[in-house]
Design an enzyme around this catalytic site. Structure first.
Site, PDB file in Angstrom:
ATOM      1  N   PHE A  95       0.086 -11.375  23.481  1.00  0.00           N
ATOM      2  CA  PHE A  95      -0.372 -10.386  24.143  1.00  0.00           C
ATOM      3  C   PHE A  95      -1.685 -10.406  24.430  1.00  0.00           C
ATOM      4  CE2 PHE A  95       2.813  -9.415  20.806  1.00  0.00           C
ATOM      5  CZ  PHE A  95       3.921  -8.734  21.095  1.00  0.00           C
ATOM      6  N   CYS A 103       3.910  -7.023  16.112  1.00  0.00           N
ATOM      7  CA  CYS A 103       5.086  -7.940  16.682  1.00  0.00           C
ATOM      8  C   CYS A 103       6.223  -7.304  16.285  1.00  0.00           C
ATOM      9  CB  CYS A 103       4.513  -9.597  16.960  1.00  0.00           C
ATOM     10  SG  CYS A 103       5.590  -9.821  18.211  1.00  0.00           S
ATOM     11  N   THR A 120      10.626  -6.942  16.918  1.00  0.00           N
ATOM     12  CA  THR A 120      11.127  -6.990  17.917  1.00  0.00           C
ATOM     13  C   THR A 120      12.837  -5.846  18.166  1.00  0.00           C
ATOM     14  OG1 THR A 120      11.503  -9.766  16.709  1.00  0.00           O
ATOM     15  CG2 THR A 120      13.675  -8.770  17.504  1.00  0.00           C
ATOM     16  N   ALA A 173       9.869  -4.936   8.266  1.00  0.00           N
ATOM     17  CA  ALA A 173       9.714  -5.981   6.829  1.00  0.00           C
ATOM     18  C   ALA A 173       9.291  -5.304   6.132  1.00  0.00           C
ATOM     19  CB  ALA A 173      10.702  -6.954   6.633  1.00  0.00           C
ATOM     20  N   THR A 232     -14.035  -4.685  22.497  1.00  0.00           N
ATOM     21  CA  THR A 232     -14.974  -6.162  21.717  1.00  0.00           C
ATOM     22  C   THR A 232     -16.040  -4.738  20.936  1.00  0.00           C
ATOM     23  OG1 THR A 232     -14.939  -6.051  23.966  1.00  0.00           O
ATOM     24  CG2 THR A 232     -17.847  -6.737  23.040  1.00  0.00           C
TER      25      THR A 232
END
Length: 206
Positions: free
Chosen positions: A2, A47, A49, A67, A155
């Site tokens: 990403f 991330c 699914t 999980a 930043t």
């Protein structure tokens, strides 16, 4: 992979399951036809699914499973219906890399210790957030380096021990969940990928 550039803000519809596995339903503005079953979507940092996708008025509802590792390292375990989260679809070859390389593998939680208005311009205020990183992660955060917080590429402005600050412009405050964040909130922290590997290589030489 990403970039840390948020492309939508989703809303948690439901959280089911207990213990080390939760199923979370999220409403978003993405076209359901463009989300493949098994697609990776960054959800405020981690991330996750997509295990189901269904059309919804003005967008889609997708479900993800969180999980044990995700629940232990992130704030996902505290998510409840109504919470808004930053979303980003995975990077495609040829896409503009406007942020920095983000894996969606959250390292831990940073705590917001202060939020201060810096300027109040025609488009609204800019805000400086000061955060405390876990001691084991603070060494990876460098002034003018990049950091991913709740899925947002930012930043680093200043570093002082385990404290660091980031500045958010009005646009970012408006199109992400950062406008809702307050002192005491825990946000998902992913340190810069290059800093992590550089530190590991340095340790290996010792």
């Amino acid at each position: 992979m990403f970039t840390g550039l948020v492309s939508d803000v989703g809303t948690i519809l439901s959280v089911s399951g207990e213990g080390d596995l939760r199923r979370i339903a999220i409403r978003c503005a993405y076209d359901p036809a463009g989300i493949a079953l098994g697609a990776s979507i960054a959800c405020s940092g981690p991330c996750l699914t997509a295990v189901s996708i269904a059309p919804d008025e003005g967008g889609a509802v997708f479900e993800v499973d969180a999980a044990a590792e995700t629940l232990a390292r992130t704030n996902v375990g505290a998510w409840a219906p109504g919470r808004r989260i930053n979303l980003e679809r995975s990077l495609k070859i040829g896409d503009e890399l406007g942020g920095h390389l983000v894996t969606g593998h959250v390292d831990g939680l940073a705590e917001i210790v202060a939020r201060d208005a810096v300027t109040d311009g025609a488009w609204g205020p800019s805000e400086r957030f000061t955060l405390r990183a876990p001691p084991a992660l603070a060494k990876f955060i460098a002034e003018k380096g990049s950091v991913c917080l709740d899925g947002t590429s930012l930043t680093v402005n200043t570093v002082d021990g385990d404290l660091f600050s980031v500045l958010l412009i009005p646009h970012t405050l408006q199109v992400t969940t950062w406008g809702e964040r307050r002192k005491g909130d825990a946000v998902n922290l992913e340190v810069d990928l290059i800093a992590r590997y550089a530190a590991r290589l340095s340790e290996a030489r010792v």
